[in-house]
Structure formats: structure tokens, C-alpha cells
Design a protein around this motif. Structure first.
Motif, PDB file in Angstrom:
ATOM      1  N   ASP A 139     -14.974 -48.114  61.504  1.00 25.95           N
ATOM      2  CA  ASP A 139     -14.513 -49.481  61.739  1.00 25.95           C
ATOM      3  C   ASP A 139     -14.691 -49.872  63.203  1.00 25.95           C
ATOM      4  O   ASP A 139     -14.632 -49.037  64.105  1.00 25.95           O
ATOM      5  CB  ASP A 139     -13.036 -49.617  61.362  1.00 25.95           C
ATOM      6  N   CYS A 140     -14.885 -51.170  63.423  1.00 29.58           N
ATOM      7  CA  CYS A 140     -15.078 -51.705  64.766  1.00 29.58           C
ATOM      8  C   CYS A 140     -13.911 -51.334  65.682  1.00 29.58           C
ATOM      9  O   CYS A 140     -12.747 -51.279  65.243  1.00 29.58           O
ATOM     10  CB  CYS A 140     -15.191 -53.225  64.682  1.00 29.58           C
ATOM     11  N   ASN A 141     -14.233 -51.054  66.954  1.00 28.00           N
ATOM     12  CA  ASN A 141     -13.261 -50.728  68.001  1.00 28.00           C
ATOM     13  C   ASN A 141     -12.565 -49.384  67.787  1.00 28.00           C
ATOM     14  O   ASN A 141     -11.530 -49.122  68.396  1.00 28.00           O
ATOM     15  CB  ASN A 141     -12.209 -51.842  68.135  1.00 28.00           C
TER      16      ASN A 141
ATOM     17  N   GLU B 203     -18.688 -37.475  72.444  1.00 30.33           N
ATOM     18  CA  GLU B 203     -17.324 -37.751  72.027  1.00 30.33           C
ATOM     19  C   GLU B 203     -16.840 -39.039  72.697  1.00 30.33           C
ATOM     20  O   GLU B 203     -17.349 -39.438  73.743  1.00 30.33           O
ATOM     21  CB  GLU B 203     -16.403 -36.589  72.411  1.00 30.33           C
ATOM     22  N   GLY B 204     -15.857 -39.660  72.101  1.00 36.24           N
ATOM     23  CA  GLY B 204     -15.250 -40.845  72.704  1.00 36.24           C
ATOM     24  C   GLY B 204     -16.101 -42.097  72.645  1.00 36.24           C
ATOM     25  O   GLY B 204     -15.875 -43.039  73.409  1.00 36.24           O
ATOM     26  N   CYS B 205     -17.097 -42.129  71.744  1.00 32.00           N
ATOM     27  CA  CYS B 205     -17.877 -43.355  71.573  1.00 32.00           C
ATOM     28  C   CYS B 205     -17.015 -44.402  70.863  1.00 32.00           C
ATOM     29  O   CYS B 205     -16.068 -44.066  70.141  1.00 32.00           O
ATOM     30  CB  CYS B 205     -19.131 -43.077  70.762  1.00 32.00           C
ATOM     31  N   ILE B 206     -17.351 -45.666  71.061  1.00 29.92           N
ATOM     32  CA  ILE B 206     -16.611 -46.761  70.430  1.00 29.92           C
ATOM     33  C   ILE B 206     -17.526 -47.499  69.460  1.00 29.92           C
ATOM     34  O   ILE B 206     -18.662 -47.847  69.805  1.00 29.92           O
ATOM     35  CB  ILE B 206     -16.070 -47.756  71.483  1.00 29.92           C
ATOM     36  N   ALA B 207     -17.032 -47.702  68.247  1.00 32.02           N
ATOM     37  CA  ALA B 207     -17.777 -48.496  67.270  1.00 32.02           C
ATOM     38  C   ALA B 207     -17.704 -49.966  67.688  1.00 32.02           C
ATOM     39  O   ALA B 207     -16.616 -50.522  67.835  1.00 32.02           O
ATOM     40  CB  ALA B 207     -17.195 -48.307  65.876  1.00 32.02           C
ATOM     41  N   ALA B 208     -18.854 -50.583  67.919  1.00 30.80           N
ATOM     42  CA  ALA B 208     -18.890 -51.931  68.480  1.00 30.80           C
ATOM     43  C   ALA B 208     -19.883 -52.802  67.717  1.00 30.80           C
ATOM     44  O   ALA B 208     -20.817 -52.295  67.086  1.00 30.80           O
ATOM     45  CB  ALA B 208     -19.293 -51.863  69.957  1.00 30.80           C
ATOM     46  N   PRO B 209     -19.713 -54.139  67.784  1.00 33.73           N
ATOM     47  CA  PRO B 209     -20.683 -55.039  67.148  1.00 33.73           C
ATOM     48  C   PRO B 209     -22.049 -54.891  67.807  1.00 33.73           C
ATOM     49  O   PRO B 209     -22.161 -54.885  69.040  1.00 33.73           O
ATOM     50  CB  PRO B 209     -20.095 -56.425  67.405  1.00 33.73           C
TER      51      PRO B 209
ATOM     52  N   VAL C  64     -29.816 -59.402  62.361  1.00 34.37           N
ATOM     53  CA  VAL C  64     -29.111 -58.348  61.624  1.00 34.37           C
ATOM     54  C   VAL C  64     -27.887 -57.903  62.432  1.00 34.37           C
ATOM     55  O   VAL C  64     -28.021 -57.241  63.465  1.00 34.37           O
ATOM     56  CB  VAL C  64     -30.024 -57.139  61.366  1.00 34.37           C
ATOM     57  N   PRO C  65     -26.678 -58.242  61.970  1.00 33.14           N
ATOM     58  CA  PRO C  65     -25.470 -57.750  62.639  1.00 33.14           C
ATOM     59  C   PRO C  65     -25.008 -56.440  61.980  1.00 33.14           C
ATOM     60  O   PRO C  65     -25.144 -56.263  60.766  1.00 33.14           O
ATOM     61  CB  PRO C  65     -24.466 -58.872  62.381  1.00 33.14           C
ATOM     62  N   TYR C  66     -24.492 -55.525  62.774  1.00 29.71           N
ATOM     63  CA  TYR C  66     -23.979 -54.274  62.219  1.00 29.71           C
ATOM     64  C   TYR C  66     -23.008 -53.655  63.205  1.00 29.71           C
ATOM     65  O   TYR C  66     -22.880 -54.115  64.351  1.00 29.71           O
ATOM     66  CB  TYR C  66     -25.119 -53.309  61.899  1.00 29.71           C
ATOM     67  N   VAL C  67     -22.315 -52.622  62.770  1.00 27.35           N
ATOM     68  CA  VAL C  67     -21.403 -51.882  63.651  1.00 27.35           C
ATOM     69  C   VAL C  67     -22.117 -50.600  64.064  1.00 27.35           C
ATOM     70  O   VAL C  67     -22.618 -49.855  63.215  1.00 27.35           O
ATOM     71  CB  VAL C  67     -20.079 -51.562  62.943  1.00 27.35           C
ATOM     72  N   GLY C  68     -22.174 -50.363  65.382  1.00 29.18           N
ATOM     73  CA  GLY C  68     -22.898 -49.195  65.864  1.00 29.18           C
ATOM     74  C   GLY C  68     -22.232 -48.553  67.062  1.00 29.18           C
ATOM     75  O   GLY C  68     -21.264 -49.077  67.623  1.00 29.18           O
TER      76      GLY C  68
END
Length: 419
Positions: A316-318, A329-335, A301-305
Motif C-alpha cells: 500500500d502507498c506510503n 530496507e526502509g523503502c517507501i511505496a509511493a505513487p 500509467v499510474p502505479y505504486v512503486g
């Protein structure tokens, strides 16, 4: 100007004539600021509406106000100077804290009240579904004290921390207490030197933590009492004396699990399945040598988290964002990747779910490569499946956090090695 009665949430750094009725919820130990080496003491007040505000005493004020401020007493405080709270310490716009001196007036509304005594609880009686604002007093026999570790929080703040492991008569599972900063020194060193069946210690004002499923942490008001009094303390000393062999066995087990040199033995799946809640510790890890006989691409299962907690996000990613799950705060959306599989050796099978880091090791690809190729329908799983089913690899597993939280034993992947 006559002080007007108000509530803590109405106070700002510019408020002058005011009066509040509050309870002193917490009174810290004497602390020392690392930069200026200034002695200070923190106070936490709460009003009738549940609003809270901090106060601070500095240097000689600590001794001068020792008999004035008593934990859990109610006070009427008027015209104490209010200083702005800035940056990450602020909890609201125009946040402030009380200082004392000048025209401050302090009236104890119940001067005859007796000091609050610790309300010690058995380890098993501490609720696992608690709020971070809850506080607990705990009695325990000290089994283990780790060496001091230096850590840096995501906000860039440096801390020193040590873990103390305690036990009592109420449960087979030990309890971990994270000890922070000023308490990691002389006091904790003493506990390390005398750990064993004879060392019954009272720990006050501990807060719950989700670290390792469930644990407790020291707060600014925590005190270690090496000679706790009362019926509960006496009963625990008597139990420890009668069950000395059991306590020593628990100490040996903790040391065995905490010593990395003892962690390289390869276990069978059959032996892992024989383990039970009562003889398994949250910190233990074991290696098994396995294959995945029937790896299935549909279980990937791939997802953005969130790059911090791993929870799914619609961002959105990145993209940088504030995560609603870990509140950072400052988290990054990553694969992110999960993969459910059944591992096998000559003695049996076990089902696991691998997360991003373990998936990267299993597939020998980065999470970005896995995510992109699957979402673009370009993922060639056949050679990966062949390797997983035919080449044995080493899988390190440990108990899931439900062990400390709910006394439920499940096993989760910790590390994967092909060597």
C-alpha cells in the motif's frame, strides 16, 4: 582439545577448537580506518563448499604476515580467534571473522605455488552479464579522470569516489571505472596528470557494476599498475602510438561531453537520429525543443512503486518495506507515473517514455495528484493535452543504459524545462 575439521559456515564467535581448509580469495591493500587511524588489511577466505569468511590483520601484523598469506594459496587454519560481526556487516546469524595471533595455526598447503599474475582482458571481452562477485583485470589507455566527489550511501556511509575513463583497441565505447576511497588520492591524481596516449595502466581485481548501464569498480584488492608488462600491454602501447590521433580524438570527445558548459546547444531531432553507437558516449546529453502533437491519456500509467528504484510493488502507498528489486530496507511505496509520447520538431519525430519526475514537469502536477486523480476518475487531461501539443518545451535526452551494456543506442528523457 584437538581441532576438529569443519567448514566456514559452521563457525561462530564461540567456536574454539576447529580446523578449516580454505583458499585466500582476496587480500586487500593496507587500509586506514578513518575514525581511529588504525592500519588494517582485510582477507577473504573461501572453503571447499563455497562458503566465505573475512579475516583481518592490524598494524604490525600486516608486515608480520606479509609472506604468510598469499592470494589464491590454499591453507589449513586452526584455532584462529573468531570475532563477532555485527549490524549491517553481518551476513548471517552468529557471523564472525578470523583474527590472528594467540594459538592460531596456519599451514600453507602449496608453499611453492607462484604468485598469481594479472589476467588482463580487452574491454570488449568483459562479459556484461556478470555477478558482483566476479573480478576482472583490465588494461586501458587513460582518457579522463574526474575530480573527487563525496557521496553518502543509503546506509549513511560517507565515501569519496572518482571516475576514470579508459579505452583500448577492442571497442569504440570507452569504459568507466569508479575508484573508491583510499585509491582516490595520490595514485589517481597521478593518472589525471598524465592522462593521454602514453599512459597505459593495468587495473586489477575490478568488480562489475550496473552504474551507467555497465562499468567497473575498484575493490579492496585493486591495484593500479602504471608500468604493466607482457604481450598485451606491449601491444596496447604500440597500438596507442600508431593511433595517437584517434586516442586524442577520444580524449577530446570525453572532455566535451563532461563539460556542462558545452551542453546548452539546442539540437534537432534529425541530428539526434544521425548519431550512432560508435560516436555516442553514455554520459552525453542533448536538448531538443519539441511539442507532443497527439498526447493520449491512455498512455499514462499510474502505479505504486518503490521510491528508490521505481519498480512496481503490491504494498500500500506510503508503507515502508524491503524492496525485492533493489534489496534495500526502509523503502517507501509511493505513487509512480509513466507516460509514452511522440515528440516532434520541424525535422522529425521521436518516441519516448517519461517517468515520474519528467511526468511531474510535463503535467505541472505532483505524482500524488496525478495518481489520485486518475485512479479516482477525476483527471482532466484536456487542458494538459492542449498545452503539450501547442506550447514547445525543452527536452533533455541522453542514451539509455543499453549503450554501455549491449551497444544498443536508444534515447531517454533526462530533464524537462518549459523556460
Amino acid at each position: 582439545m584437538k581441532p576438529e575439521k569443519t567448514y566456514l559456515d559452521k563457525l561462530t564467535p564461540t567456536t574454539k577448537a576447529y580446523k578449516v581448509k580454505v583458499k585466500l580469495k582476496e587480500k586487500s591493500r593496507t587500509l586506514v580506518s578513518p575514525q581511529k587511524q588504525t592500519r588494517y588489511q582485510q582477507l577473504l577466505f573461501e572453503d571447499e563448499k563455497g562458503n566465505t569468511m573475512r579475516g583481518a590483520l592490524f598494524e604490525n601484523q600486516i608486515e608480520e604476515y606479509e609472506s604468510v598469506f598469499k592470494s589464491n594459496h590454499e591453507y589449513e587454519i586452526a584455532n584462529a580467534p573468531l570475532k563477532a560481526v555485527l549490524g549491517r556487516y553481518a551476513t548471517r546469524e552468529d557471523d564472525c571473522q578470523m583474527s590472528f595471533g594467540g594459538q592460531a595455526m596456519i599451514q600453507d598447503l602449496d608453499p611453492e605455488a607462484k604468485p598469481a599474475e594479472p589476467e588482463y582482458q580487452p574491454i570488449a571481452a568483459i562479459p556484461r552479464t556478470t555477478d558482483a562477485s566476479d573480478r576482472y583485470d583490465v588494461l586501458g589507455i587513460v582518457l579522463f579522470v574526474e575530480d573527487t566527489r563525496a557521496i553518502t550511501t543509503s546506509a549513511g556511509v560517507a565515501h569519496e569516489v572518482r571516475e576514470i575513463v579508459i579505452t583500448d583497441h577492442s571497442t569504440e565505447q570507452p569504459l568507466t571505472i569508479s575508484v573508491w576511497d583510499d585509491l582516490t588520492g595520490t595514485e589517481t591524481n597521478f593518472l589525471k596528470s598524465w592522462a593521454g596516449p602514453t599512459l597505459v595502466v593495468g587495473f586489477t581485481s575490478l568488480k562489475p557494476s550496473t552504474h551507467k548501464g555497465f562499468s567497473l569498480s575498484t575493490t579492496m584488492t585493486t591495484v593500479f599498475d602504471r608500468n604493466p608488462v607482457g604481450d598485451r600491454a606491449n601491444a596496447l602501447r604500440k597500438w596507442s602510438e600508431e593511433k595517437r590521433a584517434l586516442v586524442l580524438a577520444r580524449m577530446d570527445r570525453i572532455r566535451e561531453v563532461r563539460d556542462p558548459s558545452e551542453q546548452n546547444e539546442i539540437h534537432s531531432i534529425e541530428s539526434i537520429k544521425l548519431k550512432q553507437v560508435g560516436n555516442t558516449l553514455q554520459e552525453e546529453k542533448h536538448w531538443i525543443k519539441v511539442t507532443i502533437p497527439e498526447p493520449t491519456q491512455s498512455k499514462i500509467v499510474p502505479y505504486v512503486g518503490c521510491n528508490n528504484c521505481g519498480k512496481k510493488t503490491e504494498v500500500d502507498c506510503n508503507t515502508s518495506f524491503t524492496c525485492k528489486f533493489c534489496n534495500k530496507e526502509g523503502c517507501i511505496a509511493a505513487p509512480r507515473i509513466t507516460f509514452k509520447f511522440t515528440a516532434a520538431d520541424d525535422t522529425g519525430e521521436m518516441t519516448f517514455t517519461a517517468f515520474t519526475q519528467e511526468c511531474e514537469a510535463l503535467f505541472k502536477m505532483t505524482s500524488s495528484e496525478i495518481y489520485t486523480q486518475i485512479t479516482d476518475n477525476m483527471f482532466d487531461f484536456a487542458p494538459i493535452a492542449h498545452r503539450l501539443s501547442s506550447e514547445p518545451f525543452f527536452l533533455q535526452i541522453g542514451p539509455g543504459t543499453a549503450l554501455a551494456r549491449n551497444k544498443i543506442l536508444t534515447w531517454v528523457p533526462k530533464m524537462i524545462s518549459w523556460n
